[in-house]
Design a protein around this motif. Sequence first.
Motif, PDB file in Angstrom:
ATOM      1  N   ASP A 227       0.784  -1.240  -0.023  1.00 31.08           N
ATOM      2  CA  ASP A 227       0.007  -0.072  -0.079  1.00 31.08           C
ATOM      3  C   ASP A 227       0.816   1.323  -0.151  1.00 31.08           C
ATOM      4  O   ASP A 227       0.528   2.086  -0.746  1.00 31.08           O
ATOM      5  N   ARG A 230       2.470   1.684  -3.517  1.00 34.47           N
ATOM      6  CA  ARG A 230       1.422   2.305  -4.444  1.00 34.47           C
ATOM      7  C   ARG A 230       1.236   3.713  -4.095  1.00 34.47           C
ATOM      8  O   ARG A 230       0.894   4.306  -5.164  1.00 34.47           O
ATOM      9  N   ARG A 231       1.305   4.074  -3.039  1.00 35.21           N
ATOM     10  CA  ARG A 231       0.861   5.430  -2.738  1.00 35.21           C
ATOM     11  C   ARG A 231       2.194   6.489  -3.148  1.00 35.21           C
ATOM     12  O   ARG A 231       1.949   7.528  -3.180  1.00 35.21           O
TER      13      ARG A 231
END
Length: 306
Positions: A227, A230-231
């Motif tokens: 996560d 991906r950010r």
Amino acid sequence: MKWRNLPPLTALRAFAATAEHRNVSHAAAALNVTHSAVSQQIRHLEQHLGVRLIIRNRRGITLTQQGEYLAQGLAPAFAAMADLTEALGQAEAARPLLVSVTPMFASAFLVPRLADFMQTHPEVELNLDSTIEAVALDAGGVDMAIRYGTGDWPGLEVELLLPGCLTVVAVPELANRVPIRAPVDLLQLPILQEHASIEFDSWLRKVGVPDDLPRKVVRLPGNMLLDGVRRGDGIGATAPPFIVDDLRSGALVPLFDDPIPGVGYYLVTRKGPQRTALKTFVHWLKRSVSDEERGFFRHTDVTAPR
């Protein structure tokens, strides 16, 4: 108990079944063996005991006085054994299947597929233990572990599920922030690493990046690492099967890939018989891996610029 003095269990079963049905053919059918096999076992038992147990006649068989005495004792004994083993089997069947997995494997690969498993196998209650730590596979405890490594775990059954390929990835914006021509250039960017994981550090050392060079590292649980990548919080190293869609869409770009023969995610179980629920889960898990995921290697030269 003097075990050596006991007659063979097979012979006792053959006689008990014959005594119950009062017919050798019916006993053979109940035991799923031949008529001659039952007759032979009864003869062996009579020879072992030194007494006549049955008398054959035109209508079937008749038990002798000794045969009646033995049959009356064996019937409750075999019934107790049947009840005991059935209760044990039912207890094992009712016990949830306990699978130990790494947090990254759980969140990136396994959990998104569990809806299919629950729909196709509602009879199996699954309990996932998400941890980076190795766990003992003791009887009555953890049934299976899914672990990343070389598969060299003596005394255990191991089977490769997903081949390993350490891939360093980032969002395009972060990847284009600085020129990255060699692995050492990665140290200019924030690095996200899983708690207690050494794979990325070992890879940097393998490709010649000194341990004493400064680096900006944030360690976090594996289920949160992707996560963060991906950010755009930092770069990270993972297995390509976990990010197939990201790589295909261009949401993440590979900076360096390094296929490592023999390394990957392995199914690890105890040696010996397996519970039905475990065999069901393993079969489903292997079928759920696509050909693309199973053979996803990019074979990029780790020393070459992007």
